[in-house]
Design a protein around this motif. Structure first.
Motif, PDB file in Angstrom:
ATOM      1  N   TYR A  23       0.826  -1.206   0.000  1.00  0.00           N
ATOM      2  CA  TYR A  23       0.000   0.000   0.000  1.00  0.00           C
ATOM      3  C   TYR A  23       0.863   1.260   0.000  1.00  0.00           C
ATOM      4  CZ  TYR A  23      -3.748  -3.275   0.822  1.00  0.00           C
ATOM      5  OH  TYR A  23      -4.629  -4.324   0.695  1.00  0.00           O
ATOM      6  N   CYS A  24       1.741   1.411   0.979  1.00  0.00           N
ATOM      7  CA  CYS A  24       2.538   2.647   1.091  1.00  0.00           C
ATOM      8  C   CYS A  24       3.965   2.493   0.576  1.00  0.00           C
ATOM      9  CB  CYS A  24       2.538   3.157   2.523  1.00  0.00           C
ATOM     10  SG  CYS A  24       3.547   2.170   3.672  1.00  0.00           S
ATOM     11  N   LYS A  25       4.373   1.280   0.245  1.00  0.00           N
ATOM     12  CA  LYS A  25       5.707   0.951  -0.270  1.00  0.00           C
ATOM     13  C   LYS A  25       6.815   1.064   0.773  1.00  0.00           C
ATOM     14  CE  LYS A  25       4.468  -0.231  -4.366  1.00  0.00           C
ATOM     15  NZ  LYS A  25       4.459  -1.643  -4.697  1.00  0.00           N
ATOM     16  N   ALA A  26       6.475   1.045   2.046  1.00  0.00           N
ATOM     17  CA  ALA A  26       7.492   1.052   3.099  1.00  0.00           C
ATOM     18  C   ALA A  26       8.392  -0.172   2.932  1.00  0.00           C
ATOM     19  CB  ALA A  26       6.831   1.030   4.473  1.00  0.00           C
ATOM     20  N   PRO A  27       9.705   0.006   3.094  1.00  0.00           N
ATOM     21  CA  PRO A  27      10.623  -1.134   2.996  1.00  0.00           C
ATOM     22  C   PRO A  27      10.653  -1.936   4.305  1.00  0.00           C
ATOM     23  CG  PRO A  27      11.856   0.887   3.333  1.00  0.00           C
ATOM     24  CD  PRO A  27      10.403   1.277   3.238  1.00  0.00           C
ATOM     25  N   GLU A  55      -2.025  -9.601   4.867  1.00  0.00           N
ATOM     26  CA  GLU A  55      -3.402  -9.151   5.086  1.00  0.00           C
ATOM     27  C   GLU A  55      -4.298  -9.571   3.934  1.00  0.00           C
ATOM     28  OE1 GLU A  55      -5.608  -6.211   4.311  1.00  0.00           O
ATOM     29  OE2 GLU A  55      -4.646  -5.907   2.400  1.00  0.00           O
ATOM     30  N   HIS A  56      -5.577  -9.683   4.248  1.00  0.00           N
ATOM     31  CA  HIS A  56      -6.579 -10.020   3.237  1.00  0.00           C
ATOM     32  C   HIS A  56      -7.019  -8.728   2.553  1.00  0.00           C
ATOM     33  CE1 HIS A  56      -6.815 -13.608   5.791  1.00  0.00           C
ATOM     34  NE2 HIS A  56      -7.224 -14.225   4.689  1.00  0.00           N
ATOM     35  N   ILE A  57      -6.839  -8.659   1.245  1.00  0.00           N
ATOM     36  CA  ILE A  57      -7.258  -7.478   0.489  1.00  0.00           C
ATOM     37  C   ILE A  57      -8.766  -7.317   0.644  1.00  0.00           C
ATOM     38  CG2 ILE A  57      -7.350  -6.417  -1.790  1.00  0.00           C
ATOM     39  CD1 ILE A  57      -4.797  -8.203  -2.431  1.00  0.00           C
ATOM     40  N   VAL A  58      -9.481  -8.383   0.380  1.00  0.00           N
ATOM     41  CA  VAL A  58     -10.912  -8.435   0.691  1.00  0.00           C
ATOM     42  C   VAL A  58     -11.018  -9.304   1.941  1.00  0.00           C
ATOM     43  CG1 VAL A  58     -13.209  -9.161  -0.073  1.00  0.00           C
ATOM     44  CG2 VAL A  58     -11.580  -8.216  -1.743  1.00  0.00           C
ATOM     45  N   PRO A  59     -11.410  -8.714   3.059  1.00  0.00           N
ATOM     46  CA  PRO A  59     -11.451  -9.465   4.319  1.00  0.00           C
ATOM     47  C   PRO A  59     -12.339 -10.708   4.244  1.00  0.00           C
ATOM     48  CG  PRO A  59     -11.743  -7.128   4.724  1.00  0.00           C
ATOM     49  CD  PRO A  59     -11.825  -7.323   3.235  1.00  0.00           C
ATOM     50  N   VAL A  60     -11.986 -11.697   5.034  1.00  0.00           N
ATOM     51  CA  VAL A  60     -12.755 -12.942   5.094  1.00  0.00           C
ATOM     52  C   VAL A  60     -14.212 -12.646   5.452  1.00  0.00           C
ATOM     53  CG1 VAL A  60     -12.964 -15.161   6.280  1.00  0.00           C
ATOM     54  CG2 VAL A  60     -10.707 -14.316   5.609  1.00  0.00           C
ATOM     55  N   CYS A  61     -14.431 -11.676   6.348  1.00  0.00           N
ATOM     56  CA  CYS A  61     -15.798 -11.343   6.760  1.00  0.00           C
ATOM     57  C   CYS A  61     -16.628 -10.753   5.618  1.00  0.00           C
ATOM     58  CB  CYS A  61     -15.795 -10.392   7.956  1.00  0.00           C
ATOM     59  SG  CYS A  61     -15.152  -8.757   7.602  1.00  0.00           S
ATOM     60  N   LEU A  62     -15.959 -10.345   4.525  1.00  0.00           N
ATOM     61  CA  LEU A  62     -16.658  -9.845   3.336  1.00  0.00           C
ATOM     62  C   LEU A  62     -16.532 -10.842   2.187  1.00  0.00           C
ATOM     63  CD1 LEU A  62     -15.612  -6.073   3.459  1.00  0.00           C
ATOM     64  CD2 LEU A  62     -17.767  -7.105   4.212  1.00  0.00           C
ATOM     65  N   ALA A  75       1.572  -6.013   4.105  1.00  0.00           N
ATOM     66  CA  ALA A  75       1.229  -4.683   4.604  1.00  0.00           C
ATOM     67  C   ALA A  75       2.027  -4.359   5.852  1.00  0.00           C
ATOM     68  CB  ALA A  75      -0.263  -4.594   4.906  1.00  0.00           C
ATOM     69  N   CYS A  76       2.488  -3.106   5.924  1.00  0.00           N
ATOM     70  CA  CYS A  76       3.115  -2.658   7.162  1.00  0.00           C
ATOM     71  C   CYS A  76       2.027  -2.571   8.227  1.00  0.00           C
ATOM     72  CB  CYS A  76       3.810  -1.308   6.962  1.00  0.00           C
ATOM     73  SG  CYS A  76       2.702   0.086   6.668  1.00  0.00           S
ATOM     74  N   ARG A  77       2.438  -2.501   9.462  1.00  0.00           N
ATOM     75  CA  ARG A  77       1.475  -2.468  10.576  1.00  0.00           C
ATOM     76  C   ARG A  77       0.537  -1.268  10.463  1.00  0.00           C
ATOM     77  NH1 ARG A  77      -1.214  -5.552  13.868  1.00  0.00           N
ATOM     78  NH2 ARG A  77      -1.323  -4.867  16.014  1.00  0.00           N
ATOM     79  N   SER A  78       1.082  -0.121  10.099  1.00  0.00           N
ATOM     80  CA  SER A  78       0.273   1.087   9.986  1.00  0.00           C
ATOM     81  C   SER A  78      -0.837   0.928   8.954  1.00  0.00           C
ATOM     82  CB  SER A  78       1.167   2.278   9.629  1.00  0.00           C
ATOM     83  OG  SER A  78       0.411   3.440   9.458  1.00  0.00           O
ATOM     84  N   CYS A  79      -0.484   0.504   7.757  1.00  0.00           N
ATOM     85  CA  CYS A  79      -1.495   0.343   6.703  1.00  0.00           C
ATOM     86  C   CYS A  79      -2.499  -0.739   7.060  1.00  0.00           C
ATOM     87  CB  CYS A  79      -0.834   0.047   5.360  1.00  0.00           C
ATOM     88  SG  CYS A  79      -0.033   1.483   4.605  1.00  0.00           S
ATOM     89  N   LYS A 102      -3.911   7.081   5.941  1.00  0.00           N
ATOM     90  CA  LYS A 102      -3.114   8.179   6.516  1.00  0.00           C
ATOM     91  C   LYS A 102      -1.639   8.045   6.125  1.00  0.00           C
ATOM     92  CE  LYS A 102      -6.267   8.730  10.455  1.00  0.00           C
ATOM     93  NZ  LYS A 102      -7.263   9.425   9.736  1.00  0.00           N
ATOM     94  N   MET A 103      -1.425   7.852   4.827  1.00  0.00           N
ATOM     95  CA  MET A 103      -0.071   7.649   4.329  1.00  0.00           C
ATOM     96  C   MET A 103       0.830   8.860   4.524  1.00  0.00           C
ATOM     97  SD  MET A 103      -0.423   5.548   0.813  1.00  0.00           S
ATOM     98  CE  MET A 103      -1.320   4.027   0.688  1.00  0.00           C
ATOM     99  N   ASN A 104       0.241  10.034   4.744  1.00  0.00           N
ATOM    100  CA  ASN A 104       1.043  11.235   4.941  1.00  0.00           C
ATOM    101  C   ASN A 104       0.992  11.738   6.380  1.00  0.00           C
ATOM    102  OD1 ASN A 104       2.063  11.432   2.272  1.00  0.00           O
ATOM    103  ND2 ASN A 104       0.035  12.089   1.625  1.00  0.00           N
ATOM    104  N   ALA A 105       0.708  10.842   7.308  1.00  0.00           N
ATOM    105  CA  ALA A 105       0.785  11.197   8.724  1.00  0.00           C
ATOM    106  C   ALA A 105       2.232  11.600   9.030  1.00  0.00           C
ATOM    107  CB  ALA A 105       0.358  10.014   9.593  1.00  0.00           C
ATOM    108  N   GLU A 106       2.396  12.430  10.025  1.00  0.00           N
ATOM    109  CA  GLU A 106       3.723  12.970  10.341  1.00  0.00           C
ATOM    110  C   GLU A 106       4.787  11.880  10.484  1.00  0.00           C
ATOM    111  OE1 GLU A 106       5.904  15.856  13.637  1.00  0.00           O
ATOM    112  OE2 GLU A 106       3.736  15.561  13.729  1.00  0.00           O
ATOM    113  N   ALA A 107       4.470  10.825  11.205  1.00  0.00           N
ATOM    114  CA  ALA A 107       5.449   9.748  11.414  1.00  0.00           C
ATOM    115  C   ALA A 107       5.825   9.066  10.102  1.00  0.00           C
ATOM    116  CB  ALA A 107       4.905   8.719  12.409  1.00  0.00           C
TER     117      ALA A 107
END
Length: 133
Positions: free
Chosen positions: A18-22, A33-40, A52-56, A113-118
């Motif tokens: 999603y955000c391309k974090a290394p 992560e499930h792109i389409v969640p199991v519940c859906l 996916a990184c933890r944030s995304c 929130k890919m542009n959050a300060e952190a």
């Protein structure tokens, strides 16, 4: 660790899809992560799994769409198996901001929130270290 971690991480080149974090700069593996969640009605097939990184991953949660702040319409998130990242996003290397260039990109940037300060501070460091983009 998720049994699908190795093939998913290799396919993603060990970057958040999603955000391309290394993944290299974190002290633990990214999440499958499930792109389409199991519940859906999403499946455990590799075609429905993304690194996916933890944030995304936390911010995406069980959602597959988000309201566009401009139009109020519900727009689907970026889908790592169906969409090409460079079509929906651009990165300003100087500011380290990720910009959505399509509605899909815009709602994904907003919701995750890919542009959050952190994230921006980390991305600037990754650029300096030659790890991003």
């Amino acid at each position: 660790m998720n049994v699908h971690y190795q093939p998913v991480a290799q396919r993603a080149n060990h970057r958040c899809e999603y955000c391309k974090a290394p993944e290299l700069v974190f002290n633990f593996p990214f999440e499958v992560e499930h792109i389409v969640p199991v519940c859906l009605n999403g499946s455990d097939e590799l075609s429905n799994l993304a690194l996916a990184c933890r944030s995304c991953n936390l911010r995406k949660g069980m959602r597959i769409s988000f309201k566009d702040s401009q139009t109020g319409e519900d727009v689907r998130f970026f889908h790592p198996r169906k969409d090409q990242w460079h079509v929906h996003f651009q990165v300003n290397i100087d500011s380290a901001y990720v910009q959505g260039v399509t509605n899909i990109g815009k709602v994904t940037v907003d919701a995750l929130k890919m542009n959050a300060e952190a994230q921006v501070k980390a991305r600037k460091l990754w650029v300096q270290l030659g790890l991003f983009p």
